[in-house]
Design an enzyme around this catalytic site. Structure first.
Site, PDB file in Angstrom:
ATOM      1  N   HIS A   7      48.794  44.091  40.440  1.00 18.89           N
ATOM      2  CA  HIS A   7      49.898  45.263  41.054  1.00 18.89           C
ATOM      3  C   HIS A   7      49.416  44.860  42.595  1.00 18.89           C
ATOM      4  O   HIS A   7      48.496  44.004  42.999  1.00 18.89           O
ATOM      5  CB  HIS A   7      49.107  46.456  41.081  1.00 18.89           C
ATOM      6  CG  HIS A   7      47.663  47.041  41.274  1.00 18.89           C
ATOM      7  ND1 HIS A   7      46.622  46.883  40.444  1.00 18.89           N
ATOM      8  CD2 HIS A   7      47.072  47.145  42.455  1.00 18.89           C
ATOM      9  CE1 HIS A   7      45.535  46.968  40.941  1.00 18.89           C
ATOM     10  NE2 HIS A   7      45.862  47.525  42.254  1.00 18.89           N
ATOM     11  N   HIS A  79      46.345  45.742  49.714  1.00 17.45           N
ATOM     12  CA  HIS A  79      45.724  44.697  48.725  1.00 17.45           C
ATOM     13  C   HIS A  79      46.624  44.426  47.793  1.00 17.45           C
ATOM     14  O   HIS A  79      47.422  44.864  47.382  1.00 17.45           O
ATOM     15  CB  HIS A  79      44.403  45.010  48.233  1.00 17.45           C
ATOM     16  CG  HIS A  79      44.413  46.296  47.345  1.00 17.45           C
ATOM     17  ND1 HIS A  79      44.182  47.690  47.693  1.00 17.45           N
ATOM     18  CD2 HIS A  79      44.636  46.306  45.925  1.00 17.45           C
ATOM     19  CE1 HIS A  79      44.300  48.387  46.463  1.00 17.45           C
ATOM     20  NE2 HIS A  79      44.505  47.460  45.266  1.00 17.45           N
ATOM     21  N   GLU A 130      41.517  42.359  45.135  1.00  9.40           N
ATOM     22  CA  GLU A 130      40.896  43.270  44.205  1.00  9.40           C
ATOM     23  C   GLU A 130      41.109  42.327  42.944  1.00  9.40           C
ATOM     24  O   GLU A 130      42.095  41.721  42.547  1.00  9.40           O
ATOM     25  CB  GLU A 130      41.769  44.511  44.012  1.00  9.40           C
ATOM     26  CG  GLU A 130      41.088  45.136  42.621  1.00  9.40           C
ATOM     27  CD  GLU A 130      41.799  46.665  42.604  1.00  9.40           C
ATOM     28  OE1 GLU A 130      42.893  46.500  42.939  1.00  9.40           O
ATOM     29  OE2 GLU A 130      41.293  47.569  41.961  1.00  9.40           O
TER      30      GLU A 130
HETATM   31 CO    CO Z   1      44.439  48.138  43.217  1.00  9.77          CO
END
Ligand code: CO
Length: 134
Positions: A7, A79, A130
């Site tokens: 994502h 992020h 991440e």
């Molecule tokens: Co995230």
């Protein structure tokens, strides 16, 4: 080592307004808001055919995205999340190259119920990364 883009997370001030932008203007499939008190955010998930967008709104006093929104009052990309098969192996490999893992370096359970880690943006072209074990 890294796999799919899981994502892209976008920090927003007004979650309902931003969710409506994706649902009504862009015609995407948008989830109900989900509070994540352990992470200091409320999240809306947007499902795209090849990945997800997560809208993050601060939750509580010490939200980790509050400062980001002070610097980026219109919101902004917060992020990117890449999938890895083995998060401990990925962490150890990255640390061996000098990359900084945020927090205590131990994976936490993320918004999808899977172990996640964050890597220092200064080590990755100014972008918070991440990693999520899938
Ligand atoms: Co995230």
């Amino acid at each position: 080592m890294i796999g799919r883009l899981n994502h892209v997370a976008i920090a927003v001030k007004d979650l309902e307004k931003s969710a409506s932008l994706y649902r009504d203007t862009l015609g995407a499939k948008v989830s109900a808001p989900q509070a994540e008190p352990a992470h200091g955010v409320t999240v809306v998930f947007i499902e795209l055919p090849n990945t997800k967008i997560e809208l993050l709104q601060p939750l509580g006093e010490n939200s980790p995205i509050a400062k980001f929104l002070e610097k980026n009052p219109d919101g902004g990309m917060h992020h990117v999340c890449y999938e890895v098969e083995d998060i401990i192996a990925a962490r150890d490999r990255l640390k061996a190259t000098g990359a900084r893992v945020l927090g205590d370096g131990e994976p936490k359970i993320g918004a999808h119920g899977k172990p996640v880690l964050f890597l220092h943006p200064k080590d990755f072209n100014g972008t918070l990364v991440e990693l999520e074990q899938v």
